[in-house]
Design a protein around this motif. Structure first.
Motif, PDB file in Angstrom:
ATOM      1  N   ARG A 193       0.814  -1.211   0.000  1.00 50.75           N
ATOM      2  CA  ARG A 193       0.000   0.000   0.000  1.00 50.75           C
ATOM      3  C   ARG A 193       0.853   1.269   0.000  1.00 50.75           C
ATOM      4  NH1 ARG A 193      -2.971  -0.812   4.657  1.00 50.75           N
ATOM      5  NH2 ARG A 193      -3.857  -2.600   3.636  1.00 50.75           N
ATOM      6  N   GLU A 194       1.962   1.236   0.722  1.00 48.00           N
ATOM      7  CA  GLU A 194       2.824   2.418   0.762  1.00 48.00           C
ATOM      8  C   GLU A 194       3.363   2.762  -0.626  1.00 48.00           C
ATOM      9  OE1 GLU A 194       3.331   4.615   3.184  1.00 48.00           O
ATOM     10  OE2 GLU A 194       1.805   3.459   4.241  1.00 48.00           O
ATOM     11  N   GLY A 195       3.805   1.753  -1.357  1.00 44.91           N
ATOM     12  CA  GLY A 195       4.283   1.978  -2.723  1.00 44.91           C
ATOM     13  C   GLY A 195       3.181   2.483  -3.627  1.00 44.91           C
ATOM     14  N   GLN A 196       1.976   1.994  -3.402  1.00 42.71           N
ATOM     15  CA  GLN A 196       0.836   2.424  -4.216  1.00 42.71           C
ATOM     16  C   GLN A 196       0.517   3.892  -3.964  1.00 42.71           C
ATOM     17  OE1 GLN A 196      -0.993   0.287  -6.514  1.00 42.71           O
ATOM     18  NE2 GLN A 196       1.002  -0.622  -6.218  1.00 42.71           N
ATOM     19  N   ARG A 197       0.645   4.330  -2.715  1.00 49.86           N
ATOM     20  CA  ARG A 197       0.370   5.743  -2.410  1.00 49.86           C
ATOM     21  C   ARG A 197       1.315   6.659  -3.178  1.00 49.86           C
ATOM     22  NH1 ARG A 197      -0.241   4.252   3.498  1.00 49.86           N
ATOM     23  NH2 ARG A 197      -2.468   3.958   3.688  1.00 49.86           N
ATOM     24  N   SER A 198       2.597   6.308  -3.180  1.00 53.97           N
ATOM     25  CA  SER A 198       3.552   7.162  -3.888  1.00 53.97           C
ATOM     26  C   SER A 198       3.277   7.145  -5.394  1.00 53.97           C
ATOM     27  CB  SER A 198       4.989   6.732  -3.593  1.00 53.97           C
ATOM     28  OG  SER A 198       5.246   5.453  -4.105  1.00 53.97           O
ATOM     29  N   LYS A 199       2.874   6.003  -5.944  1.00 55.65           N
ATOM     30  CA  LYS A 199       2.563   5.915  -7.365  1.00 55.65           C
ATOM     31  C   LYS A 199       1.325   6.756  -7.686  1.00 55.65           C
ATOM     32  CE  LYS A 199       4.395   3.882 -10.239  1.00 55.65           C
ATOM     33  NZ  LYS A 199       5.375   4.361 -11.240  1.00 55.65           N
ATOM     34  N   ARG A 200       0.317   6.743  -6.809  1.00 57.24           N
ATOM     35  CA  ARG A 200      -0.874   7.562  -7.037  1.00 57.24           C
ATOM     36  C   ARG A 200      -0.543   9.049  -6.985  1.00 57.24           C
ATOM     37  NH1 ARG A 200      -3.441   3.302  -4.361  1.00 57.24           N
ATOM     38  NH2 ARG A 200      -3.385   4.295  -2.334  1.00 57.24           N
ATOM     39  N   ARG A 201       0.370   9.433  -6.066  1.00 58.11           N
ATOM     40  CA  ARG A 201       0.807  10.840  -6.030  1.00 58.11           C
ATOM     41  C   ARG A 201       1.506  11.205  -7.339  1.00 58.11           C
ATOM     42  NH1 ARG A 201       1.747   9.793  -0.521  1.00 58.11           N
ATOM     43  NH2 ARG A 201       3.879   9.104  -0.909  1.00 58.11           N
ATOM     44  N   GLU A 202       2.329  10.299  -7.830  1.00 54.20           N
ATOM     45  CA  GLU A 202       3.022  10.524  -9.101  1.00 54.20           C
ATOM     46  C   GLU A 202       2.008  10.704 -10.234  1.00 54.20           C
ATOM     47  OE1 GLU A 202       5.640   7.983 -12.310  1.00 54.20           O
ATOM     48  OE2 GLU A 202       5.763   7.402 -10.202  1.00 54.20           O
TER      49      GLU A 202
ATOM     50  N   ARG B  67      -1.072  11.777  -9.997  1.00 51.95           N
ATOM     51  CA  ARG B  67      -1.715  13.088  -9.855  1.00 51.95           C
ATOM     52  C   ARG B  67      -0.830  14.192 -10.451  1.00 51.95           C
ATOM     53  NH1 ARG B  67      -3.728  11.023  -4.990  1.00 51.95           N
ATOM     54  NH2 ARG B  67      -1.980  11.801  -3.783  1.00 51.95           N
TER      55      ARG B  67
END
Length: 168
Positions: free
Chosen positions: A79-88, A90
Motif C-alpha cells: 500500500r505504501e508503494g501504491q500511495r507514492s505511485k498515485r501521487r506521481e 496526480r
C-alpha cells in the motif's frame, strides 16, 4: 419603536414572515451536515462492505491466523508503494492538463504527457496483479478455491473493484 410617517402610529413588525425562512434554512443546514458527514465517512463508494480492512480480513477469514497476518502485512507494505505511485499519477495529470492548455497547441507534448500517465497507471495495475499472484501462490489449492469463491474476491476482480485493495 418607529412610527408610521402617514398615520403617526407605532409600526408593528411582523416577525412571523421571517420565522419560516429562517427555520427552513436551519433545517436544511443540519440535514446537509448530517448527510455530508455520512457521505464523507463512506469514501469507498457504493457497496462498501465495512470499516477499512474488512474485505481483506473477510476474504481471509478461513485461513490460519499466521497466513492471514502474513498476507495482511504484504498488503500493508504494498500500500505504501501504491500511495507514492498515485501521487506521481496526480502530478502527471497536472502536467497533462498544462500541456492541453498550452498555446500554441503542441500535440507531441500532449501525447507524451498522456503516455506517461498510461505507463504509470500500467505499473500501478501491474504491481497490484503481482501482489495478488504472490498472495495466491502462498495458499494451498483448497485455500485458493475458498478465497476465489468469496463474494469479496469476485467483487475485487470486477470492473471498478480496484478500490477494495487501496485503503485497508
Amino acid at each position: 419603536m418607529s412610527k408610521d410617517v402617514k398615520t403617526g402610529e407605532p409600526v408593528k413588525r411582523s416577525w412571523k414572515r421571517f420565522i419560516l425562512p429562517v427555520s427552513l434554512a436551519l433545517n436544511l443546514l443540519f440535514i446537509g451536515a448530517i448527510v455530508g458527514a455520512g457521505w464523507m465517512r463512506n469514501k469507498h463508494g457504493a457497496g462498501y462492505g465495512g470499516p477499512p480492512g474488512f474485505m481483506v480480513k473477510h476474504m481471509l477469514r478461513h485461513l490460519p491466523d499466521e497466513k492471514q497476518q502474513s498476507i495482511i502485512d504484504q498488503i500493508a507494505g504494498h500500500r505504501e508503494g501504491q500511495r507514492s505511485k498515485r501521487r506521481e499519477i496526480r502530478g502527471l495529470r497536472a502536467e497533462f492538463e498544462k500541456a492541453l492548455k498550452r498555446e500554441p497547441f503542441n500535440a507531441d507534448l500532449v501525447r507524451s504527457a498522456a503516455k506517461k500517465i498510461y505507463m504509470a497507471r500500467s505499473q500501478l495495475v501491474g504491481t497490484k496483479m503481482e501482489l495478488l499472484v504472490n498472495v495466491l501462490a502462498q495458499l494451498t489449492p483448497q485455500e485458493r478455491r475458498t478465497i476465489m469463491e468469496s463474494r469479496f474476491f469476485r467483487r475485487l476482480l470486477r470492473r471498478g473493484g480496484r478500490r477494495h485493495f487501496q485503503r485497508h
